[in-house]
Design a protein around this motif. Structure first.
Motif, PDB file in Angstrom:
ATOM      1  N   LYS A  28      63.543  76.545 -77.543  1.00  0.00           N
ATOM      2  CA  LYS A  28      62.565  75.486 -76.901  1.00  0.00           C
ATOM      3  C   LYS A  28      61.926  74.799 -77.998  1.00  0.00           C
ATOM      4  O   LYS A  28      61.790  74.823 -79.104  1.00  0.00           O
ATOM      5  N   SER A  29      62.201  73.046 -77.520  1.00  0.00           N
ATOM      6  CA  SER A  29      61.321  72.580 -78.535  1.00  0.00           C
ATOM      7  C   SER A  29      60.073  72.930 -78.970  1.00  0.00           C
ATOM      8  O   SER A  29      59.246  73.390 -78.290  1.00  0.00           O
ATOM      9  N   ASN A  52      60.498  68.787 -63.634  1.00  0.00           N
ATOM     10  CA  ASN A  52      59.469  69.589 -64.591  1.00  0.00           C
ATOM     11  C   ASN A  52      58.664  68.703 -65.224  1.00  0.00           C
ATOM     12  O   ASN A  52      58.795  67.619 -65.543  1.00  0.00           O
ATOM     13  N   GLY A  55      55.259  70.448 -70.357  1.00  0.00           N
ATOM     14  CA  GLY A  55      54.251  69.738 -71.092  1.00  0.00           C
ATOM     15  C   GLY A  55      54.290  70.494 -72.571  1.00  0.00           C
ATOM     16  O   GLY A  55      53.327  70.700 -73.176  1.00  0.00           O
ATOM     17  N   PRO A 115      59.121  64.048 -71.962  1.00  0.00           N
ATOM     18  CA  PRO A 115      58.436  63.049 -70.881  1.00  0.00           C
ATOM     19  C   PRO A 115      57.063  63.326 -70.524  1.00  0.00           C
ATOM     20  O   PRO A 115      56.425  62.683 -69.724  1.00  0.00           O
ATOM     21  N   ASN A 116      56.734  64.551 -70.982  1.00  0.00           N
ATOM     22  CA  ASN A 116      55.663  65.259 -70.243  1.00  0.00           C
ATOM     23  C   ASN A 116      54.294  65.318 -70.782  1.00  0.00           C
ATOM     24  O   ASN A 116      53.658  66.612 -70.309  1.00  0.00           O
TER      25      ASN A 116
HETATM   26  O1  RRO Z   1      58.379  70.905 -72.099  1.00  0.00           O
HETATM   27  C1  RRO Z   1      58.610  69.488 -71.341  1.00  0.00           C
HETATM   28  O2  RRO Z   1      57.712  69.358 -70.443  1.00  0.00           O
HETATM   29  C2  RRO Z   1      59.819  68.871 -71.491  1.00  0.00           C
HETATM   30  C3  RRO Z   1      60.484  68.584 -72.876  1.00  0.00           C
HETATM   31 BR1  RRO Z   1      59.677  68.904 -74.354  1.00  0.00          BR
HETATM   32  C4  RRO Z   1      61.431  67.994 -72.802  1.00  0.00           C
HETATM   33  O3  RRO Z   1      62.005  67.375 -73.840  1.00  0.00           O
HETATM   34  N1  RRO Z   1      62.059  67.696 -71.712  1.00  0.00           N
HETATM   35  C5  RRO Z   1      61.810  67.851 -70.388  1.00  0.00           C
HETATM   36  O4  RRO Z   1      62.274  67.589 -69.348  1.00  0.00           O
HETATM   37  N2  RRO Z   1      60.488  68.666 -70.517  1.00  0.00           N
END
Ligand code: RRO
Length: 297
Positions: A28-29, A52, A55, A115-116
Motif C-alpha cells: 500500500k502506498s 474509493n 485517503g 486522488p483522495n
Molecule cells: O488511498 C487512496 O485513497 C488511494 C490512493 Br493512495 C491512490 O493512489 N489511488 C486511489 O484510488 N486511492
C-alpha cells in the motif's frame, strides 16, 4: 500482480498476496507516519467497477519495509515493489532515505496520483511539480529501480508533454493508470452517494476504467523511450483484458477492483484465461503480441 491499494494494507492482505500465484506484489502506498485515512464507508464495489476515497490509510513505510524484508528472505527469487506517496519532493526524499537505509532490494513505485487526500492535488496533473519531484529524486537515488504511478490523461497534448518529461529520467517504468479521480456513483433508489468522504466523490476503477487505461498504456508506449517499461492497470477482469493491455504495450499487468471483488484466486484464473487465448492464437510467448496492436491507418 496487485495494483497498489488493493490487498496490500494489512499483514493478512500481504500474506495472501505472498502466497498467491501472482508474480509479485506491491505494498500500500506509504507515508512516513501512519495514517488512518478518510471516514468510512470509503470503498464500494458496483457491477461495473468501484469507487474509493480511502485517503491514503497506511501503517507507515517502516511497517511495509519490515514485511518485505521478511518476504525477501522467504522467497528471494521474487521481485518486490514498495509504493510511496509523499506530499512534497522533501517527503519523497525522506521516504527514499528510509528505503535506502533498509535492506530493501526490490523496486520502488512513486505514487504521483493519489486522488483522495483533501487539499492535496494529484501531482501527476501538475507537470512542473512532476519534473521538480523527479529532478530531486534522481539527483540522489539511482541504485534501486524506480517507477511512477500516473493518473489517467485524456488529451494527446498531455501525453506528449508528460512523456517528454518522463523521458528525461532513468525511470524503470511507468504505471498507467491510477483510478479516474473524483468520479461520482449514485444509488438512484436511496438517492444517495455511495461513499462518505468528499460528498461521495472518489476514484473510479474497474470496467469503467479500461478504455482510458488502454489508451494511456498505448499512448505512452508510442512516446516513451524503450528502456522505460509500462505496467498496465485498469479494468482487468478477464484474460482478454490482460491480453488487451499487453497488446497495447504493457510489460506487466496489475489488478485492482477485480482482486478486491474476487480475492487472490483471480491471478490463477487470469493466467489460465490468458494462456487459453494465447494457445488459441498460436502465440507461445508474451513477446509474440506485446505492443503489436494494429491501427487502421
Ligand atoms: O488511498 C487512496 O485513497 C488511494 C490512493 Br493512495 C491512490 O493512489 N489511488 C486511489 O484510488 N486511492
Amino acid at each position: 500482480m496487485n495494483a497498489a491499494g488493493v490487498c496490500d494494507y494489512t499483514r493478512a492482505d500481504l500474506d495472501a498476496m505472498q502466497n498467491s500465484s501472482a508474480a509479485s506484489f506491491v505494498t500500500k502506498s506509504a507515508t512516513v507516519s501512519p495514517r488512518e485515512g478518510n471516514p468510512e464507508p470509503r470503498y464500494r464495489d458496483t457491477a461495473w467497477g468501484s469507487i474509493n476515497s480511502m485517503g491514503l490509510p497506511n501503517f507507515g513505510l517502516s511497517y511495509y519495509l519490515s514485511y518485505v524484508s521478511q518476504a525477501q528472505q522467504e522467497q528471494p527469487e521474487k521481485t518486490y515493489f514498495v509504493s510511496i506517496s509523499g506530499f512534497s519532493a522533501e517527503d519523497d526524499v525522506a521516504l527514499l532515505n528510509q528505503i535506502y537505509q533498509s535492506d530493501f532490494n526490490g523496486i520502488i513505485e512513486l505514487n504521483l496520483s493519489c486522488p483522495n487526500v483533501v487539499g492535496k492535488p494529484q501531482t501527476g496533473y501538475d507537470f512542473e511539480t512532476v519534473a521538480h519531484v523527479l529532478d530531486t529524486v534522481f539527483a540522489q537515488f539511482t541504485r534501486l529501480p524506480l517507477g511512477v504511478k500516473l493518473p489517467p490523461y485524456f488529451d494527446l497534448v498531455h501525453f506528449d508533454q508528460m512523456a517528454a518529461i518522463l523521458n528525461r529520467y532513468p525511470l524503470a517504468y511507468v504505471n498507467s493508470v491510477n483510478s479516474i479521480g473524483n468520479g461520482l456513483l449514485v444509488n438512484p433508489h436511496s438517492e444517495t452517494v455511495l461513499i462518505k468522504p468528499k460528498h461521495g466523490l472518489g476514484g473510479i476503477g474497474g470496467a469503467y476504467l479500461k478504455p482510458t487505461a488502454l489508451a494511456n498504456v498505448f499512448a505512452f508506449r508510442q512516446r516513451l523511450k524503450p528502456e522505460i517499461q509500462i505496467i498496465g492497470t485498469g479494468g482487468v477482469q478477464s484474460g482478454v483484458d490482460v491480453f488487451e493491455h499487453i497488446l497495447c504495450g504493457a510489460d506487466m499487468v496489475q489488478v485492482g477492483t477485480a482482486l478486491h471483488q474476487e480475492g487472490v484466486a483471480v491471478f490463477e484464473r487470469l493466467t489460465r484465461e490468458l494462456r487459453n487465448i494465447m494457445a488459441g492464437k498460436g502465440y507461445r510467448k508474451i513477446d509474440d503480441f506485446k505492443g503489436k496492436l494494429k491501427t487502421l491507418d
